[in-house]
Scaffold this motif. Structure first.
Motif, PDB file in Angstrom:
ATOM      1  N   ALA A   8       9.821 106.625  45.071  1.00 44.17           N
ATOM      2  CA  ALA A   8       9.786 105.711  43.925  1.00 44.17           C
ATOM      3  C   ALA A   8      10.005 104.270  44.363  1.00 44.17           C
ATOM      4  N   ILE A   9      10.952 104.063  45.277  1.00 43.61           N
ATOM      5  CA  ILE A   9      11.213 102.711  45.775  1.00 43.61           C
ATOM      6  C   ILE A   9       9.957 102.144  46.425  1.00 43.61           C
ATOM      7  N   GLU A  10       9.355 102.924  47.307  1.00 47.32           N
ATOM      8  CA  GLU A  10       8.185 102.438  48.043  1.00 47.32           C
ATOM      9  C   GLU A  10       6.999 102.172  47.125  1.00 47.32           C
ATOM     10  N   ILE A  11       6.703 103.107  46.223  1.00 46.27           N
ATOM     11  CA  ILE A  11       5.529 102.970  45.365  1.00 46.27           C
ATOM     12  C   ILE A  11       5.682 101.787  44.404  1.00 46.27           C
ATOM     13  N   ALA A  12       6.867 101.619  43.825  1.00 46.26           N
ATOM     14  CA  ALA A  12       7.072 100.517  42.881  1.00 46.26           C
ATOM     15  C   ALA A  12       6.936  99.167  43.570  1.00 46.26           C
ATOM     16  N   VAL A  13       7.588  99.013  44.712  1.00 46.56           N
ATOM     17  CA  VAL A  13       7.562  97.714  45.385  1.00 46.56           C
ATOM     18  C   VAL A  13       6.163  97.412  45.914  1.00 46.56           C
ATOM     19  N   HIS A  14       5.461  98.433  46.397  1.00 45.60           N
ATOM     20  CA  HIS A  14       4.087  98.185  46.827  1.00 45.60           C
ATOM     21  C   HIS A  14       3.183  97.869  45.634  1.00 45.60           C
ATOM     22  N   GLY A  15       3.509  98.385  44.457  1.00 44.50           N
ATOM     23  CA  GLY A  15       2.767  97.997  43.259  1.00 44.50           C
ATOM     24  C   GLY A  15       2.899  96.507  42.996  1.00 44.50           C
ATOM     25  N   TRP A  16       4.099  95.982  43.228  1.00 44.23           N
ATOM     26  CA  TRP A  16       4.321  94.537  43.104  1.00 44.23           C
ATOM     27  C   TRP A  16       3.517  93.790  44.158  1.00 44.23           C
ATOM     28  N   ASP A  17       3.518  94.302  45.391  1.00 45.14           N
ATOM     29  CA  ASP A  17       2.744  93.672  46.470  1.00 45.14           C
ATOM     30  C   ASP A  17       1.260  93.583  46.108  1.00 45.14           C
ATOM     31  N   VAL A  18       0.729  94.671  45.542  1.00 43.59           N
ATOM     32  CA  VAL A  18      -0.688  94.711  45.173  1.00 43.59           C
ATOM     33  C   VAL A  18      -0.992  93.630  44.132  1.00 43.59           C
ATOM     34  N   ALA A  19      -0.155  93.541  43.104  1.00 42.46           N
ATOM     35  CA  ALA A  19      -0.382  92.538  42.062  1.00 42.46           C
ATOM     36  C   ALA A  19      -0.356  91.126  42.631  1.00 42.46           C
ATOM     37  N   ARG A  20       0.599  90.855  43.514  1.00 36.34           N
ATOM     38  CA  ARG A  20       0.682  89.534  44.140  1.00 36.34           C
ATOM     39  C   ARG A  20      -0.589  89.225  44.914  1.00 36.34           C
ATOM     40  N   ALA A  21      -1.075  90.198  45.681  1.00 31.62           N
ATOM     41  CA  ALA A  21      -2.284  89.979  46.470  1.00 31.62           C
ATOM     42  C   ALA A  21      -3.491  89.695  45.574  1.00 31.62           C
ATOM     43  N   CYS A  22      -3.475  90.262  44.376  1.00 28.25           N
ATOM     44  CA  CYS A  22      -4.586  90.059  43.435  1.00 28.25           C
ATOM     45  C   CYS A  22      -4.413  88.814  42.581  1.00 28.25           C
ATOM     46  N   GLY A  23      -3.338  88.063  42.810  1.00 27.62           N
ATOM     47  CA  GLY A  23      -3.125  86.825  42.078  1.00 27.62           C
ATOM     48  C   GLY A  23      -2.490  87.001  40.717  1.00 27.62           C
ATOM     49  N   GLU A  24      -1.844  88.152  40.495  1.00 26.90           N
ATOM     50  CA  GLU A  24      -1.242  88.433  39.187  1.00 26.90           C
ATOM     51  C   GLU A  24       0.285  88.475  39.275  1.00 26.90           C
ATOM     52  N   GLN A  25       0.927  88.115  38.166  1.00 26.41           N
ATOM     53  CA  GLN A  25       2.376  88.258  38.021  1.00 26.41           C
ATOM     54  C   GLN A  25       2.627  89.534  37.212  1.00 26.41           C
ATOM     55  N   ARG A  26       3.132  90.585  37.855  1.00 27.61           N
ATOM     56  CA  ARG A  26       3.450  91.831  37.148  1.00 27.61           C
ATOM     57  C   ARG A  26       4.887  92.218  37.493  1.00 27.61           C
ATOM     58  N   PRO A  27       5.854  91.699  36.770  1.00 28.60           N
ATOM     59  CA  PRO A  27       7.246  92.002  37.101  1.00 28.60           C
ATOM     60  C   PRO A  27       7.539  93.495  37.035  1.00 28.60           C
ATOM     61  N   ILE A  28       8.377  93.947  37.953  1.00 34.96           N
ATOM     62  CA  ILE A  28       8.888  95.318  37.878  1.00 34.96           C
ATOM     63  C   ILE A  28       9.827  95.373  36.680  1.00 34.96           C
ATOM     64  N   PRO A  29       9.677  96.343  35.780  1.00 37.11           N
ATOM     65  CA  PRO A  29      10.566  96.419  34.606  1.00 37.11           C
ATOM     66  C   PRO A  29      12.038  96.343  35.004  1.00 37.11           C
ATOM     67  N   SER A  30      12.800  95.582  34.240  1.00 36.98           N
ATOM     68  CA  SER A  30      14.186  95.271  34.613  1.00 36.98           C
ATOM     69  C   SER A  30      15.048  96.510  34.836  1.00 36.98           C
ATOM     70  N   LEU A  31      14.985  97.459  33.902  1.00 34.91           N
ATOM     71  CA  LEU A  31      15.831  98.646  34.030  1.00 34.91           C
ATOM     72  C   LEU A  31      15.469  99.430  35.282  1.00 34.91           C
ATOM     73  N   MET A  32      14.174  99.596  35.541  1.00 41.30           N
ATOM     74  CA  MET A  32      13.762 100.318  36.732  1.00 41.30           C
ATOM     75  C   MET A  32      14.173  99.563  37.989  1.00 41.30           C
ATOM     76  N   ALA A  33      14.046  98.239  37.966  1.00 43.47           N
ATOM     77  CA  ALA A  33      14.441  97.447  39.124  1.00 43.47           C
ATOM     78  C   ALA A  33      15.927  97.600  39.417  1.00 43.47           C
ATOM     79  N   GLU A  34      16.754  97.641  38.379  1.00 41.58           N
ATOM     80  CA  GLU A  34      18.203  97.850  38.566  1.00 41.58           C
ATOM     81  C   GLU A  34      18.461  99.202  39.228  1.00 41.58           C
ATOM     82  N   GLU A  35      17.816 100.249  38.732  1.00 42.07           N
ATOM     83  CA  GLU A  35      18.002 101.577  39.307  1.00 42.07           C
ATOM     84  C   GLU A  35      17.534 101.628  40.751  1.00 42.07           C
TER      85      GLU A  35
END
Length: 200
Positions: free
Chosen positions: A125-152
């Motif tokens: 879960a840690i790897e997939i979520a953070v790489h999801g953020w990496d993908v969005a950044r590479a595509c020029g998008e801001q897609r924040p990781i949901p706050s509650l999930m990020a805390e966990e």
């Protein structure tokens, strides 16, 4: 319901949420973005997607109780196919297989070690979520990781990612203010600059 089953259920639920988030990032991938740089040093988006596809296949292996060795030379087992589609295909398989671990013995063999299903699901879960953020950044998008999930994920990352994982699996920690949002603290802990610019 046993404690082991409850822990596995929580791990699988977190993995599901991480995959849902990552799938949202994958929807914005286009052929033109595959050559773009990512927050993962030295990797363009195609390299990152190949890595994610292999990670998902490893999670599928883990659901059967044994993780296969990585491909010789680090070559992706899906080389030559559309990397975004490979990741999407892998993600659709992962959760169904992991649901089956709820009634299994909960132990997964990795070489000569045995880890519990919840531990492997959480690391995934840690790897997939953070790489999801990496993908969005590479595509020029801001897609924040949901706050509650990020805390966990941050709480768990601090347990599972240690100095032994740096600099091979993760870059050194990035300094952010202690009052920064959970997403920023998670990304910084995993060696990413949360304020890095998105690709054009």
């Amino acid at each position: 319901m046993s404690e082991q089953t409850l822990a596995t259920f929580a791990g699988v639920a977190l993995l599901e949420r991480a995959i849902d988030y990552a799938l949202g990032s994958l929807r914005i991938v286009t052929p033109a973005t595959l050559c773009r740089a990512t927050p993962c040093a030295g990797w363009n988006l195609q390299h990152l997607l190949d890595h994610m596809a292999d990670s998902l296949r490893t999670l599928n292996d883990a659901a059967t109780g044994r993780i296969s060795p990585p491909p010789v030379g680090g070559v992706s087992r899906g080389a030559g196919r559309n990397p975004a589609l490979l990741v999407r295909d892998g993600a659709t398989e992962v959760l169904g297989l992991w649901a089956g671990t709820l009634t299994g013995n909960g132990m997964i063999a990795i070489a000569d070690r045995h880890l519990t299903s919840p531990m492997v699901a959480v690391v995934g879960a840690i790897e997939i979520a953070v790489h999801g953020w990496d993908v969005a950044r590479a595509c020029g998008e801001q897609r924040p990781i949901p706050s509650l999930m990020a805390e966990e994920l941050l709480d768990l990352a601090q347990l599972f990612v240690t100095g032994n994982d740096r600099p091979h699996r993760f870059a050194p920690r990035v300094t952010v203010p202690p009052h920064a949002p959970a997403q920023d603290r998670l990304l910084a802990y995993l060696g990413r600059d949360p304020n890095c610019p998105t690709s054009p």
